[in-house]
Structures are given as structure tokens and as C-alpha cells.
Design a protein around this motif. Structure first.
Motif, PDB file in Angstrom:
ATOM      1  N   GLU A 197      45.030 -15.203  25.733  1.00 54.96           N
ATOM      2  CA  GLU A 197      45.154 -15.516  24.742  1.00 54.96           C
ATOM      3  C   GLU A 197      43.523 -16.370  24.712  1.00 54.96           C
ATOM      4  O   GLU A 197      42.657 -16.083  25.325  1.00 54.96           O
ATOM      5  CB  GLU A 197      46.110 -17.267  25.037  1.00 54.96           C
ATOM      6  N   ASP A 198      42.974 -16.277  23.829  1.00 54.63           N
ATOM      7  CA  ASP A 198      41.555 -16.796  22.909  1.00 54.63           C
ATOM      8  C   ASP A 198      41.455 -18.037  23.435  1.00 54.63           C
ATOM      9  O   ASP A 198      41.989 -18.727  23.095  1.00 54.63           O
ATOM     10  CB  ASP A 198      41.282 -16.061  21.963  1.00 54.63           C
ATOM     11  N   PHE A 199      40.353 -18.365  24.392  1.00 55.60           N
ATOM     12  CA  PHE A 199      39.666 -19.304  25.086  1.00 55.60           C
ATOM     13  C   PHE A 199      38.862 -19.812  24.769  1.00 55.60           C
ATOM     14  O   PHE A 199      38.803 -21.261  24.075  1.00 55.60           O
ATOM     15  CB  PHE A 199      40.013 -18.919  26.690  1.00 55.60           C
ATOM     16  N   MET A 200      37.038 -19.420  24.441  1.00 59.51           N
ATOM     17  CA  MET A 200      36.270 -19.860  24.145  1.00 59.51           C
ATOM     18  C   MET A 200      35.563 -18.590  24.090  1.00 59.51           C
ATOM     19  O   MET A 200      35.615 -17.126  23.916  1.00 59.51           O
ATOM     20  CB  MET A 200      35.619 -20.420  24.983  1.00 59.51           C
ATOM     21  N   GLU A 201      34.240 -18.994  23.737  1.00 56.74           N
ATOM     22  CA  GLU A 201      33.052 -17.814  23.003  1.00 56.74           C
ATOM     23  C   GLU A 201      32.157 -18.216  24.165  1.00 56.74           C
ATOM     24  O   GLU A 201      31.694 -18.997  24.042  1.00 56.74           O
ATOM     25  CB  GLU A 201      32.811 -17.400  21.883  1.00 56.74           C
ATOM     26  N   ILE A 202      31.441 -17.181  24.864  1.00 55.28           N
ATOM     27  CA  ILE A 202      29.793 -16.942  25.309  1.00 55.28           C
ATOM     28  C   ILE A 202      28.679 -17.237  24.688  1.00 55.28           C
ATOM     29  O   ILE A 202      29.319 -15.707  24.377  1.00 55.28           O
ATOM     30  CB  ILE A 202      29.777 -17.061  26.762  1.00 55.28           C
ATOM     31  N   ILE A 203      28.534 -17.079  24.134  1.00 56.11           N
ATOM     32  CA  ILE A 203      27.178 -17.042  23.161  1.00 56.11           C
ATOM     33  C   ILE A 203      25.653 -16.608  23.823  1.00 56.11           C
ATOM     34  O   ILE A 203      25.306 -18.623  23.853  1.00 56.11           O
ATOM     35  CB  ILE A 203      26.815 -17.198  21.621  1.00 56.11           C
ATOM     36  N   ASN A 204      25.434 -16.025  23.717  1.00 60.98           N
ATOM     37  CA  ASN A 204      23.632 -15.776  24.993  1.00 60.98           C
ATOM     38  C   ASN A 204      22.325 -16.100  23.111  1.00 60.98           C
ATOM     39  O   ASN A 204      22.735 -15.357  22.317  1.00 60.98           O
ATOM     40  CB  ASN A 204      22.994 -14.400  25.253  1.00 60.98           C
ATOM     41  N   VAL A 205      22.181 -17.273  22.908  1.00 60.92           N
ATOM     42  CA  VAL A 205      21.368 -17.798  22.012  1.00 60.92           C
ATOM     43  C   VAL A 205      19.789 -17.293  22.303  1.00 60.92           C
ATOM     44  O   VAL A 205      19.105 -17.476  21.366  1.00 60.92           O
ATOM     45  CB  VAL A 205      21.798 -19.142  21.609  1.00 60.92           C
ATOM     46  N   ASN A 253      28.222   0.925  -1.447  1.00 59.32           N
ATOM     47  CA  ASN A 253      27.209   0.724  -1.495  1.00 59.32           C
ATOM     48  C   ASN A 253      25.553   1.024  -2.032  1.00 59.32           C
ATOM     49  O   ASN A 253      24.696   0.836  -2.858  1.00 59.32           O
ATOM     50  CB  ASN A 253      27.027  -0.662  -1.705  1.00 59.32           C
ATOM     51  N   GLY A 254      25.396   2.290  -1.331  1.00 56.05           N
ATOM     52  CA  GLY A 254      23.857   2.916  -0.969  1.00 56.05           C
ATOM     53  C   GLY A 254      23.081   2.385  -0.619  1.00 56.05           C
ATOM     54  O   GLY A 254      21.948   2.437  -0.778  1.00 56.05           O
ATOM     55  N   LEU A 255      23.703   1.453   0.281  1.00 51.33           N
ATOM     56  CA  LEU A 255      22.896   0.646   1.757  1.00 51.33           C
ATOM     57  C   LEU A 255      23.213   0.640   2.727  1.00 51.33           C
ATOM     58  O   LEU A 255      24.421   1.653   3.092  1.00 51.33           O
ATOM     59  CB  LEU A 255      23.362  -1.160   1.589  1.00 51.33           C
ATOM     60  N   VAL A 256      21.726   0.733   3.820  1.00 51.00           N
ATOM     61  CA  VAL A 256      21.858   1.135   5.142  1.00 51.00           C
ATOM     62  C   VAL A 256      22.303   0.014   6.631  1.00 51.00           C
ATOM     63  O   VAL A 256      21.264  -1.012   5.360  1.00 51.00           O
ATOM     64  CB  VAL A 256      21.086   2.412   5.580  1.00 51.00           C
ATOM     65  N   GLN A 257      22.076  -0.326   6.841  1.00 50.01           N
ATOM     66  CA  GLN A 257      22.181  -1.290   7.749  1.00 50.01           C
ATOM     67  C   GLN A 257      21.634  -1.427   8.983  1.00 50.01           C
ATOM     68  O   GLN A 257      21.316  -0.431   9.403  1.00 50.01           O
ATOM     69  CB  GLN A 257      23.973  -2.283   9.174  1.00 50.01           C
ATOM     70  N   VAL A 258      20.249  -2.519   8.785  1.00 44.89           N
ATOM     71  CA  VAL A 258      19.750  -2.574  10.229  1.00 44.89           C
ATOM     72  C   VAL A 258      19.435  -3.609  10.673  1.00 44.89           C
ATOM     73  O   VAL A 258      19.557  -4.691  10.267  1.00 44.89           O
ATOM     74  CB  VAL A 258      17.664  -2.074   8.871  1.00 44.89           C
ATOM     75  N   SER A 259      19.281  -3.637  11.681  1.00 43.72           N
ATOM     76  CA  SER A 259      19.020  -5.013  13.525  1.00 43.72           C
ATOM     77  C   SER A 259      17.831  -5.061  13.433  1.00 43.72           C
ATOM     78  O   SER A 259      17.178  -4.073  13.930  1.00 43.72           O
ATOM     79  CB  SER A 259      20.348  -4.450  14.302  1.00 43.72           C
ATOM     80  N   LEU A 260      17.322  -6.398  13.115  1.00 41.14           N
ATOM     81  CA  LEU A 260      15.818  -6.450  13.819  1.00 41.14           C
ATOM     82  C   LEU A 260      16.125  -7.734  14.616  1.00 41.14           C
ATOM     83  O   LEU A 260      16.917  -8.930  14.804  1.00 41.14           O
ATOM     84  CB  LEU A 260      15.400  -7.111  12.178  1.00 41.14           C
ATOM     85  N   LEU A 261      15.559  -7.184  16.040  1.00 44.05           N
ATOM     86  CA  LEU A 261      15.701  -8.049  17.179  1.00 44.05           C
ATOM     87  C   LEU A 261      14.149  -9.300  16.830  1.00 44.05           C
ATOM     88  O   LEU A 261      13.132  -9.007  16.392  1.00 44.05           O
ATOM     89  CB  LEU A 261      14.964  -6.792  18.559  1.00 44.05           C
ATOM     90  N   VAL A 262      15.329 -10.348  16.465  1.00 38.70           N
ATOM     91  CA  VAL A 262      13.884 -11.415  16.545  1.00 38.70           C
ATOM     92  C   VAL A 262      13.717 -12.338  17.988  1.00 38.70           C
ATOM     93  O   VAL A 262      14.395 -12.549  18.623  1.00 38.70           O
ATOM     94  CB  VAL A 262      15.588 -12.881  15.966  1.00 38.70           C
ATOM     95  N   ASN A 263      12.310 -12.452  17.694  1.00 43.17           N
ATOM     96  CA  ASN A 263      11.586 -12.519  18.589  1.00 43.17           C
ATOM     97  C   ASN A 263      11.386 -14.290  18.591  1.00 43.17           C
ATOM     98  O   ASN A 263      10.440 -14.501  18.015  1.00 43.17           O
ATOM     99  CB  ASN A 263       9.969 -11.848  19.108  1.00 43.17           C
ATOM    100  N   GLY A 264      11.895 -14.818  19.841  1.00 46.64           N
ATOM    101  CA  GLY A 264      11.503 -16.448  19.903  1.00 46.64           C
ATOM    102  C   GLY A 264      12.465 -16.974  19.181  1.00 46.64           C
ATOM    103  O   GLY A 264      11.982 -17.143  17.934  1.00 46.64           O
ATOM    104  N   SER A 265      14.365 -17.347  18.989  1.00 45.58           N
ATOM    105  CA  SER A 265      14.645 -17.791  18.626  1.00 45.58           C
ATOM    106  C   SER A 265      14.751 -19.069  18.395  1.00 45.58           C
ATOM    107  O   SER A 265      16.404 -19.471  17.924  1.00 45.58           O
ATOM    108  CB  SER A 265      15.887 -17.157  19.432  1.00 45.58           C
ATOM    109  N   LYS A 266      13.993 -19.721  19.158  1.00 48.15           N
ATOM    110  CA  LYS A 266      14.249 -21.514  18.804  1.00 48.15           C
ATOM    111  C   LYS A 266      14.399 -21.790  17.177  1.00 48.15           C
ATOM    112  O   LYS A 266      13.354 -21.258  16.498  1.00 48.15           O
ATOM    113  CB  LYS A 266      12.672 -21.887  19.192  1.00 48.15           C
ATOM    114  N   GLY A 267      15.277 -22.563  17.491  1.00 45.07           N
ATOM    115  CA  GLY A 267      15.696 -23.136  16.092  1.00 45.07           C
ATOM    116  C   GLY A 267      16.852 -22.467  15.466  1.00 45.07           C
ATOM    117  O   GLY A 267      17.491 -22.911  14.314  1.00 45.07           O
TER     118      GLY A 267
END
Length: 356
Positions: A197-205, A253-267
């Protein structure tokens, strides 16, 4: 009398015709330059067409996501006896999040230990009868004998049962799989939970990425490690991003997914909307301000200056970054281009350069 009237009317028409022809001849003899001299010069501002590196801007929007985001699930059925966290708490990897009641598991563990001891006694007793074999140097025969006696005495089964009982006790303690913040806590203390059973999630913010969709025509201008600017829709200052991954597939739709690492994620929080600007420098381009470009009959035109007059130039346009335009052909580097009052400007119209 009628003949006289007709003669008089014909004479008047002839005189009128000759007068018009003389006026027309005189007007044709007036130089066109004198007309342009009478037209007031259009005040314009100008800029230089430059050959240099041109920053093409790729704009895209998407959502912030956590790179490390793990669902915590229960590994056995039981009553949740202890809950040590709440939503928003930060936990280290391996920290105890909760415990299930393990009284039954410990009881089965004790039974398994007793069964193991009894089987061990039987095995030890049986093996004494084969001391000569065990003292020999025939390792293959010794191994075969040990396996036979363990099976006969029930020691094999007892070992497995004891390990299973120990594992059940371990499953009673729920630990954090990664370091991060607790999110989506779904079970309360005292609840009966099921296995899986799903209990919770842990997220590295502290490790976030922005996933955006980019036009397939622009994807060849993007590479791993390329810098980007990230602007949260909610507001705030510019955040530096770096291209982390590029999906090697174009969607419907002719689109490509790009992932950007966010440097300094405060806020920033997972789920937030953000806009990205990826800079793709184009080298050795002829560049003019965007205001220099106008369209006539759906064709791109840039006005240059020649002898204090405007010169109409059809141009082929390249990329556009919102402030500047890349010109592929039609004008040359160093040309002076008109940037204001050019929407209704005509070819060879007199102009006057306005200086700031």
C-alpha cells in the motif's frame, strides 16, 4: 447661321486641345528631382547591420519536478503502531519513518529459532556417525554428505524459515529510501495497512529539474550541458539551468522533451510552472534590430540608406530572438539600416537621420 455655330464650336475645341498639350509638355519637362525636393524628408533612426555571433533564443514552458522522488510502500500487512513524521518534515536516508505492530512477527521468529535449534541438534548428531568421511580430504564427498544430512534433519528448511521470520520483523520498520521531504502522507497511526500500500512520498527538493517541450526544428541547436535561464511563473529572480537530458523521440505534436537541471532551487517546489530560455549562439551571422524588418506583400524588406534616400531591399530572414533578426541574404554587413518610420516608407524617399 448653323454653319457659323459649328465652325465656332470647332475652333474652341481646337484651342482647348492645343492648350492641354502645351501644359502636358511643360509638366513632362519638369525634372522628377524637383518633385522629391518639394517632399519633406522623413526623419528616421538608423543602425548598422553587423556580422557577429547571434543569440537565438529557444523559449519553452514546463513544470518543475524532483529528480529524486520515491514512493514509500508497506511491505507487509499490519497495524501502524508508530508514525514518526508529518508532511513537510525533512528526513535523512535510512531514518525510521514508521513501525508496524510486530508482535506476531516476533512470535513466529521465536518459533523459527526453536525449530532451527532442534534441526541443528539432529544434524550434529547425525554427522558424528560419519567422522571418517568428514576427516578425509575428499571435499566433494564431504559436501554431498553435509547437504544430505541437512536435508534429512530439516536444517535446510529451518534456516529458510528463520530468515523469513527475521525479514518479517525488518519489514515492520519503514525507513526512508532517500533523503528529502515527506509528501502525500496517506496513512494515520493505528490504521490497518495492506502489503504494497502507498504510504507517502519522499522528495529531494534540493535536486530539481524543469521538463519542457521544444520544437523538433530547434532540437539540433540544443546539447547536453548547454546553459539556460529559468523563470518561475510565480515570480522571482532568474535561475540558472543546465540541459540535463534530451528525449530521443519526437511526440505526435512535433515536440521533443528536454530536461533542465535547476541550479539553486531555493523557493522552488515540484509542480511549479516555469519558463525556460535556452540560448543557441549562431556564429558569423548578419544581424539587424528587429525594428528594421518590415513586410510588404508578405515579403521581408529592410530599408538601407543611399545618397540620403531610402533603398528598398528584399531580404531572406533567418532566426529571430525577439530583439534582433538574422539576415541570410539581401543586405551586407556594414549597411546602414532604417529602424523607425519605415512601415509606410517608399523606395528612394528622402530621409533625414535623427540622432539621439
Amino acid at each position: 447661321m448653323n454653319h457659323f455655330r459649328l465652325f465656332f464650336i470647332a475652333a474652341i475645341l481646337l484651342a482647348t486641345t492645343l492648350s492641354c498639350e502645351e501644359e502636358k509638355k511643360e509638366s513632362q519637362e519638369i525634372p522628377s528631382d524637383s518633385f522629391r525636393a518639394e517632399v519633406a524628408a522623413t526623419p528616421v533612426r538608423v543602425a548598422k547591420a553587423e556580422q557577429r555571433t547571434f543569440d537565438y533564443l529557444i523559449n519553452a514552458t514546463g513544470k518543475i519536478e524532483a529528480i529524486d522522488q520515491v514512493k514509500v510502500v508497506t511491505q507487509r500487512q499490519g497495524i501502524l503502531s508508530d508514525l514518526n513524521v508529518k508532511e513537510g518534515d525533512y528526513v535523512e536516508k535510512g531514518a525510521v519513518l514508521a513501525k508496524l505492530d510486530d508482535s506476531e512477527a516476533r512470535f513466529r521468529h521465536e518459533k523459527a529459532k526453536i525449530a532451527f535449534k532442534n534441526s541443528q541438534v539432529n544434524y550434529d548428531s547425525d554427522i558424528l556417525s560419519f567422522s571418517s568421511i568428514m576427516e578425509s580430504e575428499d571435499d566433494e564427498r564431504k559436501t554431498s554428505l553435509v547437504d544430505q544430512l541437512k536435508s534429512k534433519s530439516g536444517l535446510f528448511s529451518a534456516e529458510i524459515d528463520l530468515k523469513e521470520a527475521e525479514l518479517e520483523i525488518e519489514k515492520s520498520t519503514i525507513k526512508a529510501p532517500i533523503s528529502g521531504k515527506v509528501a502525500d502522507l496517506k496513512i494515520k497511526k493505528g490504521s490497518l495497512v495492506s502489503n504494497g500500500e502507498d504510504f507517502m512520498e519522499i522528495i529531494n527538493v534540493n535536486a530539481l529539474e524543469l521538463k519542457v517541450k521544444v520544437l523538433e526544428s530547434d532540437i539540433n541547436l540544443i546539447s547536453i550541458g548547454q546553459k539556460a535561464e529559468v523563470y518561475p511563473v510565480s515570480g522571482g529572480t532568474e535561475i540558472t539551468g543546465t540541459v540535463r537530458s534530451i528525449n530521443p523521440k519526437v511526440d505526435e505534436n512535433g515536440l521533443v522533451q528536454v530536461s533542465l537541471l535547476v541550479n539553486g532551487s531555493k523557493g522552488l517546489l515540484p509542480g511549479m510552472n516555469a519558463r525556460a530560455i535556452i540560448r543557441a549562439p549562431q556564429t558569423n551571422s548578419i544581424v539587424v534590430p528587429k525594428q528594421a524588418l518590415v513586410y510588404r506583400s508578405s515579403r521581408a524588406v529592410v530599408f538601407t540608406i543611399e545618397n540620403n534616400e531610402s533603398k528598398w531591399n528584399y531580404v531572406e530572414v533567418g532566426k529571430d530572438n525577439g530583439k534582433e533578426v538574422e539576415i541570410l541574404s539581401g543586405i551586407e554587413a556594414g549597411n546602414t539600416v532604417i529602424t523607425t518610420n519605415n512601415l509606410q516608407l517608399a523606395h528612394q524617399a528622402p530621409i533625414q537621420i535623427v540622432k539621439d
